[in-house]
Structure formats: structure tokens, C-alpha cells
Design an enzyme around this catalytic site. Structure first.
Site, PDB file in Angstrom:
ATOM      1  N   SER A 147     -29.285  -9.906  31.449  1.00  0.00           N
ATOM      2  CA  SER A 147     -29.779 -10.065  32.812  1.00  0.00           C
ATOM      3  C   SER A 147     -28.830  -9.311  33.738  1.00  0.00           C
ATOM      4  CB  SER A 147     -29.817 -11.557  33.176  1.00  0.00           C
ATOM      5  OG  SER A 147     -30.197 -11.726  34.525  1.00  0.00           O
ATOM      6  N   LYS A 173     -33.387  -7.391  31.560  1.00  0.00           N
ATOM      7  CA  LYS A 173     -33.995  -7.971  32.761  1.00  0.00           C
ATOM      8  C   LYS A 173     -33.169  -7.498  33.946  1.00  0.00           C
ATOM      9  CE  LYS A 173     -33.475 -12.706  34.428  1.00  0.00           C
ATOM     10  NZ  LYS A 173     -33.700 -14.116  34.065  1.00  0.00           N
ATOM     11  N   ASP A 200     -36.798 -10.123  37.622  1.00  0.00           N
ATOM     12  CA  ASP A 200     -36.690 -11.524  38.049  1.00  0.00           C
ATOM     13  C   ASP A 200     -36.398 -11.539  39.548  1.00  0.00           C
ATOM     14  OD1 ASP A 200     -36.262 -14.228  38.393  1.00  0.00           O
ATOM     15  OD2 ASP A 200     -34.526 -14.366  37.040  1.00  0.00           O
ATOM     16  N   GLU A 225     -40.661 -12.344  36.579  1.00  0.00           N
ATOM     17  CA  GLU A 225     -40.202 -13.733  36.543  1.00  0.00           C
ATOM     18  C   GLU A 225     -40.091 -14.291  37.965  1.00  0.00           C
ATOM     19  OE1 GLU A 225     -36.592 -14.129  34.287  1.00  0.00           O
ATOM     20  OE2 GLU A 225     -36.225 -16.179  34.952  1.00  0.00           O
ATOM     21  N   ASP A 250     -39.755 -19.655  35.938  1.00  0.00           N
ATOM     22  CA  ASP A 250     -38.408 -20.145  35.631  1.00  0.00           C
ATOM     23  C   ASP A 250     -38.191 -21.415  36.468  1.00  0.00           C
ATOM     24  OD1 ASP A 250     -35.649 -20.651  35.668  1.00  0.00           O
ATOM     25  OD2 ASP A 250     -35.041 -18.613  36.072  1.00  0.00           O
ATOM     26  N   GLY A 302     -30.935 -18.370  30.617  1.00  0.00           N
ATOM     27  CA  GLY A 302     -29.512 -18.714  30.634  1.00  0.00           C
ATOM     28  C   GLY A 302     -29.071 -18.987  32.050  1.00  0.00           C
TER      29      GLY A 302
HETATM   30  O1  OSB Z   1     -32.877 -16.770  37.425  1.00  0.00           O
HETATM   31  O2  OSB Z   1     -32.558 -16.552  35.365  1.00  0.00           O
HETATM   32  C1  OSB Z   1     -32.115 -16.731  36.485  1.00  0.00           C
HETATM   33  C2  OSB Z   1     -28.297 -16.837  36.296  1.00  0.00           C
HETATM   34  C3  OSB Z   1     -28.032 -17.845  37.186  1.00  0.00           C
HETATM   35  C4  OSB Z   1     -29.055 -18.449  37.863  1.00  0.00           C
HETATM   36  C5  OSB Z   1     -30.379 -18.034  37.645  1.00  0.00           C
HETATM   37  C6  OSB Z   1     -30.648 -17.024  36.738  1.00  0.00           C
HETATM   38  C7  OSB Z   1     -29.592 -16.392  36.081  1.00  0.00           C
HETATM   39  C8  OSB Z   1     -29.756 -15.240  35.209  1.00  0.00           C
HETATM   40  C9  OSB Z   1     -28.660 -14.953  34.211  1.00  0.00           C
HETATM   41  O3  OSB Z   1     -30.667 -14.467  35.289  1.00  0.00           O
HETATM   42  C10 OSB Z   1     -28.933 -15.528  32.873  1.00  0.00           C
HETATM   43  C11 OSB Z   1     -27.741 -15.409  31.944  1.00  0.00           C
HETATM   44  O4  OSB Z   1     -27.274 -14.303  31.698  1.00  0.00           O
HETATM   45  O5  OSB Z   1     -27.255 -16.450  31.463  1.00  0.00           O
HETATM   46 MG    MG Z   2     -34.807 -16.540  36.544  1.00  0.00          MG
END
Ligand code: OSB
Ligand code: MG
Length: 383
Positions: A147, A173, A200, A225, A250, A302
Site C-alpha cells: 500500500s 495499491k 484506495d 477501495e 474497507d 492491514g
Molecule cells: O485504508 O487500508 C487503509 C493503513 C492505515 C489505515 C488505513 C489503511 C492503511 C493502509 C496500509 O492502506 C495497509 C498496510 O500496509 O498495513
Molecule cells: Mg483502505
């Protein structure tokens, strides 16, 4: 309503606990992580440490100290765990019945997941089996995904994606926000035409932006997302009808009931399961099974967890239904060092191995834990 256990671990009984502790840690990020709602520069996490018969188990709460992703915070989670969830633990109680008791507390799914995770770790350690086996799933290699936070220019973003591609991540992502979307995606797509790619938005758009979001249809994204508000499922059903790209929810999914509502309304075609957001591993397995039975792809999200939460997400992905690479990245993507060993690394094909051994298969370094601890306190608890 009576409880109908479905997973092996739900039949296990809660042991008498000798010690319960809260540990708050703060691990600096190597790079700030920017999203449409906030820029985080560290991972501050509430950890729950359970000790029974010389066995030590851990749970990590995915809440941040702030309410910018969802409403729970490290402080509300501690309040709910200490005041309302820990008192429901009773030696001899089947784990599945404990989860039923948790229903009396409304919401606070992140708090519930923290204690749920620690208990699953404890029960697996006591049996001497890995967490995935306690849940009933055989070991397998886990797919990886990165991400990437918001960047200041398309060129900077393309450089970050290049690093992910070189490491053989299975999917990338990228965060988007109003005004930092179409041109950024176009730049990545031009450089990486075949990369499994998704975006996202963390709820940055409204239905009035549908025409803008429709411009993303030309890029062959795996999914978009959470484009609309964290609390909204219905508006996503209207948006999905206007887009070719699958939507993924999400923030809007806090449990199986939300997943069913979203799927039946046509609000999404993919589900992001963050076990720490839906109340834990057992609820996650149920959502994944529901997805598998209804042709809805699911993947593990995550919350840039420390090695504890990262290991939980890895074990979870052995469950049926996790067919899409999740937000499961290397420890080194976020941290110079972590409190847990071994660190998460990708193999040469971009896969992640389940840490071997009973429970989560990780060990906590006392030195590094102490180094990053802000606060550590034992809970006075009758059980
Ligand atoms: O929206 O998925 C999300 C991290 C913190 C809060 C929200 C999100 C995220 C991530 C990172 O996208 C996910 C990861 O690398 O653990
Ligand atoms: Mg998300």
C-alpha cells in the site's frame, strides 16, 4: 441466540490468567504514510499481553491514537477492554461462548479483536499448534501486496511503484484523494501496463464525483477501495452501478452483517477484511467463507501493524476465500526495526512464509519492546 461453534478453536476453553498487561508502543515509520484523511509518521499501538501457566500471548489493537480512520482510538479500546471485555473472560468458558458474550458490547470491534487475537494466540500456544492450524487451515504461502501512500507528484509515485515491482510484490495499491487521482493513476499505468493495480480513497469522494471516478475505468484497476464515506454502504450501491471498475469496501465493513448488506445491495464486488476492524479472526473467517460462497473476492487489509498484527494477518490468509493479494508487506516497508522476530520478508517470487512454530510463530524482543514502550501497566483483574 445459542452459539453454534464452527471452528476448532471455538471449542477450546479459556485458561485461568496469571497476568494481564497493557503495553503502548510507538514505532517510528521510515517514511510518513499519507492518506486522504491523515499523514501518520509512526505506529502507536496498544498491545495486550496475557500470561497463563508460563505461556505468554499477545494481541495488537489496530486503532490509532486518533479517530481519523475510524472512530475507535487506543484510548477507547483500552477503556472497553479493561472495563467491559476482560470481565467477560472466565476460566473454563469455551472460546466461542466468550465471543457470544462480546456481542453484549456494541461496536468497539477493534477492542474486541485485540483480546480475541490474544486469546487465539494463547489457545494455540497451549495446544502447541500454529494459529492457522488452530483455526483449521493448512499452511500455505501468502501473497504479498504493498500500500503506497499519497505522493507529491506522479513521478515520485512511479518511483515508489518501481521499488514494489522490483521486490516482486503481487499487487500494488496506491492511495488517491480528490485532485490526486486520474493523472497519478495514468502515470503509473503508462509505466506499468500489466501491473495488478488498485486505488484506495479512504472515503474522500461523494456521489457527485461519479464522473471523475468513472475516468478511472480506462486504467483496468482491480478495484477502487472505499471511494465514499466510511459510514455509508447505500451510496456505494449507486456508485457501483455507474462504474465498470469493481468497488471494494474497507471502513464500511465492521462485521459479517455489513458484508452481507454490501453484497446484497450491490455496493461492492470485493471485500477488504481487516481482522482488527471486524472483531477478530473468527469473524474474518466467517466473512471470507461468505465471500467464497457468493463469488465475492476477499483480501486481508492491514493497519501498518507491528510484527504481532502482521503475523495475525498472515495466519488469517490461510483461510478459504482469500484469493486476492492483501496489504501484507515486508516489515522493512514501514520500520527500521520491529519488536517481533522474525521480520516479514518476501521470497524471490514475492510470497510470504508463515512464521513456523506454535501460536503466531513470533517472539517479542524484550530489548526492542522496552525501547519502543511508552507505557506498560498490569491490569488488576479477578480472573
Ligand atoms: O485504508 O487500508 C487503509 C493503513 C492505515 C489505515 C488505513 C489503511 C492503511 C493502509 C496500509 O492502506 C495497509 C498496510 O500496509 O498495513
Ligand atoms: Mg483502505
Amino acid at each position: 441466540m445459542t452459539h453454534r461453534p464452527s471452528l476448532a478453536v471455538e471449542h477450546e476453553t479459556i485458561p485461568r490468567l496469571d497476568r494481564i498487561e497493557f503495553v503502548t508502543v510507538s514505532l517510528p515509520f521510515l517514511h510518513p504514510f499519507g492518506t486522504s484523511v491523515h499523514v501518520w509518521t509512526c505506529k502507536e499501538a496498544l498491545l495486550l499481553r496475557l500470561e497463563a501457566d508460563g505461556v505468554v500471548a499477545w494481541g495488537e489493537c489496530v486503532a490509532d491514537p486518533d479517530p481519523f480512520y475510524l472512530s475507535e482510538t487506543t484510548t477507547t479500546a483500552r477503556h472497553i477492554i479493561e472495563g467491559f471485555l476482560l470481565p467477560l473472560l472466565e476460566p473454563g468458558l469455551p472460546f466461542g461462548e466468550l465471543l457470544e458474550r462480546f456481542r453484549a458490547v456494541r461496536g468497539h470491534t477493534m477492542a474486541k479483536a485485540t483480546i480475541e487475537n490474544a486469546v487465539v494466540d494463547l489457545l494455540a500456544l497451549r495446544k502447541g499448534v500454529p494459529v492457522h492450524e488452530a483455526l483449521g487451515f493448512p499452511a500455505r504461502r501468502i501473497m504479498s501486496g504493498l500500500s503506497i501512500g499519497l505522493k507529491d507528484s506522479p513521478a515520485e509515485l512511479v518511483a515508489a511503484v518501481q521499488v514494489a515491482v522490483d521486490k516482486r510484490y503481487h499487487r500494488v495499491k496506491m492511495k488517491v484523494a480528490k485532485g490526486r487521482d486520474v493523472e497519478y493513476v495514468r502515470a503509473v499505468r503508462e509505466r506499468f501496463p500489466d501491473l495488478p493495480l488498485m486505488v484506495d480513497a479512504n472515503g474522500d469522494y461523494t456521489l457527485a464525483d461519479a464522473d471523475r471516478l468513472r475516468q478511472l475505468d480506462e486504467f483496468g484497476l482491480m478495484m477502487i477501495e472505499q471511494p465514499l464515506s466510511y459510514s455509508d454502504i447505500y451510496q456505494h450501491s449507486k456508485l457501483q452501478k455507474r462504474l465498470a471498475t469493481p468497488l471494494c469496501l474497507d471502513e464500511s465493513i465492521l462485521g459479517l452483517a455489513d458484508a452481507v448488506a454490501a453484497v446484497e445491495l450491490g455496493s461492492c464486488r470485493v471485500l477488504n477484511i481487516k481482522q482488527g476492524r471486524v472483531g477478530g479472526l473468527v469473524e474474518s473467517v466467517r466473512i471470507a467463507a461468505y465471500g467464497a460462497a457468493n463469488g465475492i473476492g476477499v483480501w486481508s487489509g492491514g493497519m501498518d501493524e507491528t510484527g504481532i498484527g502482521r503475523a495475525v494477518n498472515i495466519h488469517l490468509q490461510t483461510a478459504d476465500g482469500f484469493t486476492i493479494p492483501g496489504d501484507t508487506s515486508e516489515t522493512a516497508n514501514y520500520f527500521a526495526e520491529d519488536i517481533a522476530d522474525p521480520p516479514v520478508v518476501l521470497d524471490e517470487d514475492g510470497f510470504i512464509r508463515i512464521p513456523p512454530g506454535p501460536g503466531l510463530g513470533i517472539s517479542i524482543s524484550p530489548e526492542r519492546l522496552a525501547k519502543y514502550t511508552l507505557n506498560r501497566q498490569a491490569v488488576q483483574h479477578p480472573i
